[in-house]
Design a protein around this motif. Structure first.
Motif, mmCIF file in Angstrom:
data_model
loop_
_atom_site.group_PDB
_atom_site.id
_atom_site.type_symbol
_atom_site.label_atom_id
_atom_site.label_comp_id
_atom_site.label_asym_id
_atom_site.label_seq_id
_atom_site.Cartn_x
_atom_site.Cartn_y
_atom_site.Cartn_z
ATOM 1 N N TYR A 170 0.750 -1.176 -0.331
ATOM 2 C CA TYR A 170 -0.097 0.115 0.030
ATOM 3 C C TYR A 170 1.010 1.807 0.162
ATOM 4 N N VAL A 173 2.532 2.132 -2.938
ATOM 5 C CA VAL A 173 1.896 1.921 -4.387
ATOM 6 C C VAL A 173 1.555 3.109 -4.427
ATOM 7 N N VAL A 184 -0.834 2.783 -12.819
ATOM 8 C CA VAL A 184 0.284 2.077 -12.303
ATOM 9 C C VAL A 184 0.176 0.021 -12.203
ATOM 10 N N PHE A 186 0.999 -3.744 -11.400
ATOM 11 C CA PHE A 186 1.146 -4.662 -10.444
ATOM 12 C C PHE A 186 2.114 -5.671 -11.126
ATOM 13 N N TYR A 203 -1.607 -3.539 -2.976
ATOM 14 C CA TYR A 203 -2.301 -2.442 -4.126
ATOM 15 C C TYR A 203 -3.050 -2.365 -4.836
ATOM 16 N N LEU A 207 -5.012 2.060 -4.993
ATOM 17 C CA LEU A 207 -5.301 2.858 -5.982
ATOM 18 C C LEU A 207 -6.995 3.107 -6.024
ATOM 19 N N SER A 214 -8.408 0.721 -11.841
ATOM 20 C CA SER A 214 -7.495 -0.127 -11.456
ATOM 21 C C SER A 214 -7.933 -1.238 -12.991
ATOM 22 N N PHE A 249 5.491 -1.583 -10.627
ATOM 23 C CA PHE A 249 5.541 -2.277 -9.335
ATOM 24 C C PHE A 249 5.718 -3.952 -8.990
#
Length: 338
Positions: A170, A173, A184, A186, A203, A207, A214, A249
């Protein structure tokens, strides 16, 4: 040369053999041996070059002063770091560590733990892999003291030392978002292990809480058996998409290393073309052309806590320790400010 025994030390000092035994077995205070006599006995043991019979002592004390350590993959930086930390703390407390690596095989995990138990270790520190729950339950039923480290199973009530994987993901991000990133991706391993699933959850929640999109195609799970192929298959579609991510990430250091190699092969510049952030650190990052932003697990503190918890269990203390540690964060230059 005649082997020196307790009787020789007793005759040299002029005390009873029992008194010598109390002092050399660390029971001087308990048995109310005077400091003067204790000091004379210790000096005589050194002077006569007394070598205790550790096997006999172990049988007598019903302890071997050894700890079994099972890691998932000795080539993984976490494993080498946590092994060093555990060995250092164990040595400080006069314990020896015997360790082995399972290479993420549940069968080898069972085999290694059984071998260590048969070697009469006093207790175990374990990094369990997938599908090792039955062996954990078996160890619980056998009564041997053990502590899980790094990974645990929420459905099994055990002592463990672990990282707060949710918060670490968390926060990572959040760092990207506050740096101006809005798209972003992941990349994680395909696994049922709780600690990696918690990284997914961190993650996704980050977001959501930062009101960012997402997309399903931005959360990628790859097979750990072939990282180069998995990373290549994951990164190419991301880079080719019309609205490609501005940051990637990665859930482990090995994933990050493979991603950096792939990006370099493709001629993608970090961070000019895309930012890269790693959950873990790696010595291999030093070979990359820019310092990699990464999380840092408190390995020394975790190893020390695992050893102390285990020794308390070995000493028949009924404890219930579920220790969670927070990750640190090391800003590098692989994440651009936008």
């Amino acid at each position: 040369m005649k082997k020196v025994v307790l009787k020789d030390i007793a005759q040299h000092v002029g005390v009873s053999t029992a008194l010598v035994s109390y002092v050399l077995n660390g029971q001087a205070e308990e048995k109310q041996v005077s400091k003067e006599n204790a000091e004379k006995i210790k000096l005589a043991a050194i002077e006569l070059n007394y070598q205790p019979n550790q096997v006999a002592k172990s049988l007598r004390m019903r302890k071997t002063h050894t700890i079994g350590l099972v890691v998932a993959d000795i080539n993984y930086r976490f494993s080498t770091g946590i092994t060093r930390a555990i060995e250092a703390e164990a040595k400080r407390l006069n314990f020896t560590v015997i360790f082995g690596s399972t290479n993420e095989s549940p069968d080898k995990f069972t085999e290694l733990t059984n071998v260590l138990v048969n070697r009469q270790v006093d207790g175990l520190i374990l990094v369990p892999g997938e599908n090792s729950q039955q062996q954990i339950l078996h160890l619980q039923n056998s009564g041997i003291p053990f502590v899980l480290i790094d990974r645990y199973f929420p459905e099994i009530d055990t002592n463990y030392v672990a990282l707060d994987n949710y918060k670490a993901a968390y926060d990572a991000v959040t760092y990207l978002v506050t740096s101006g990133h809005k798209r972003v991706s992941f990349i994680n391993l395909k696994t049922s292990m709780f600690h990696l699933q918690e990284r997914d959850r961190g993650y996704l929640d980050a977001l959501k809480d930062h009101h960012l999109e997402s997309r399903p195609e931005w959360l990628i799970h790859i097979d750990g058996d072939d990282l180069p192929h998995g990373i290549a298959s994951a990164i190419q579609p991301l880079l080719n998409s019309a609205d490609k991510p501005d940051a990637i990430f990665l859930a482990t250091d090995r994933l990050t290393i493979e991603a950096l190699k792939r990006l370099n092969t493709l001629g993608v510049k970090v961070p000019d073309d895309i930012s890269v952030l790693s959950f873990d650190e790696s010595d291999a990052f030093d070979l990359f052309y820019c310092p990699v932003t990464h999380g840092r697990q408190p390995l020394e503190e975790m190893g020390e806590a695992a050893v102390k918890t285990l020794i308390n269990l070995i000493n028949n203390q009924k404890i219930n320790k579920k220790l969670t540690f927070q990750a640190g964060f090391v800003p590098g230059k692989s994440c651009r400010e936008t």
